[in-house]
Design an enzyme around this catalytic site. Structure first.
Site, PDB file in Angstrom:
ATOM      1  N   GLU A   1       0.917   3.834   1.845  1.00 37.85           N
ATOM      2  CA  GLU A   1       1.372   4.225   3.185  1.00 37.85           C
ATOM      3  C   GLU A   1       2.525   3.354   3.654  1.00 37.85           C
ATOM      4  O   GLU A   1       3.489   3.846   4.244  1.00 37.85           O
ATOM      5  CB  GLU A   1       0.231   4.107   4.208  1.00 37.85           C
ATOM      6  CG  GLU A   1      -0.961   4.993   3.919  1.00 37.85           C
ATOM      7  CD  GLU A   1      -2.069   4.240   3.181  1.00 37.85           C
ATOM      8  OE1 GLU A   1      -1.783   3.578   2.159  1.00 37.85           O
ATOM      9  OE2 GLU A   1      -3.220   4.321   3.624  1.00 37.85           O
TER      10      GLU A   1
ATOM     11  N   CYS B   1      -6.237   1.998   5.937  1.00 38.33           N
ATOM     12  CA  CYS B   1      -6.860   0.729   6.313  1.00 38.33           C
ATOM     13  C   CYS B   1      -6.281   0.263   7.657  1.00 38.33           C
ATOM     14  O   CYS B   1      -5.368   0.896   8.194  1.00 38.33           O
ATOM     15  CB  CYS B   1      -6.594  -0.309   5.219  1.00 38.33           C
ATOM     16  SG  CYS B   1      -4.875  -0.887   5.193  1.00 38.33           S
TER      17      CYS B   1
ATOM     18  N   CYS C   1      -2.370  -0.271   7.507  1.00 41.14           N
ATOM     19  CA  CYS C   1      -1.617   0.973   7.411  1.00 41.14           C
ATOM     20  C   CYS C   1      -1.742   1.801   8.686  1.00 41.14           C
ATOM     21  O   CYS C   1      -0.766   2.417   9.128  1.00 41.14           O
ATOM     22  CB  CYS C   1      -2.065   1.758   6.183  1.00 41.14           C
ATOM     23  SG  CYS C   1      -1.655   0.899   4.640  1.00 41.14           S
TER      24      CYS C   1
ATOM     25  N   HIS D   1       0.865  -1.181   0.000  1.00 44.78           N
ATOM     26  CA  HIS D   1       0.000   0.000   0.000  1.00 44.78           C
ATOM     27  C   HIS D   1       0.902   1.230   0.000  1.00 44.78           C
ATOM     28  O   HIS D   1       2.041   1.182   0.483  1.00 44.78           O
ATOM     29  CB  HIS D   1      -0.849   0.031   1.265  1.00 44.78           C
ATOM     30  CG  HIS D   1      -1.959  -0.960   1.288  1.00 44.78           C
ATOM     31  ND1 HIS D   1      -3.066  -0.798   2.083  1.00 44.78           N
ATOM     32  CD2 HIS D   1      -2.147  -2.134   0.631  1.00 44.78           C
ATOM     33  CE1 HIS D   1      -3.885  -1.820   1.915  1.00 44.78           C
ATOM     34  NE2 HIS D   1      -3.343  -2.652   1.044  1.00 44.78           N
TER      35      HIS D   1
END
Length: 165
Positions: free
Chosen positions: A53, A81, A84, A51
């Protein structure tokens, strides 16, 4: 100043979308300087951990030579999410600024409030809604185009089917 850095995160999200990735981008700012930038790479890498992040946190740790990302601000186009949000807490990022809420997986405000849960050993200042419309439109357009492409592929397959007379 938040809008300037969020625009940089949006540029990262656009790169992701252009590459066929879900258009989410992030930048990490330390003392008013961007020290890391990233976009989603899950489809490219076939790795659930890539991801935006997570990638920007990893690069930020390298840049600062520490797992503690104190005195930084994370700008991300979509509400983080659970994975993260956990990484944000573990890396001690003190401030998170995000654009659009994520009603299906967001763990800052939508489903949970992980970054402001006093039961954890760290909490973050959070600012939401910076460039929210632009961030949300990137996602809406991406998924609309994805659905249209799927529909066109399905129609093309149906047109290739031989008809029985």
């Amino acid at each position: 100043m938040h809008n300037v850095f969020m625009q940089e995160a949006i540029r990262e999200a656009q790169k992701a979308g252009d590459a066929g990735e879900v258009p989410i981008g992030a930048v990490l700012v330390h003392r008013d300087q961007i020290i890391a930038r990233a976009s989603n790479l899950r489809e490219t890498t076939q790795n659930a951990l890539t991801h935006a992040e997570m990638l920007v946190i990893e690069e930020g740790c390298k840049q600062l030579g520490s797992w503690r990302l104190e005195d930084t601000t994370l700008y991300v186009t979509l509400e983080p999410c659970p994975m993260c949000a956990g990484a944000i807490l573990q890396s001690r990022i003190p401030r998170v600024v995000y654009g659009a809420r994520d009603p299906k997986a967001g763990c800052v405000h939508s489903l949970y409030t992980m970054l402001n849960d006093s039961r954890f050993n760290h909490e973050c200042d959070v600012i939401e809604g910076i460039e929210a419309e632009a961030c949300g439109e990137l996602l809406t357009s991406f998924f609309r185009n994805l659905r249209e492409q799927k529909k066109l592929r399905k129609q093309a397959l149906q047109n290739e089917q031989p008809t029985s007379d």
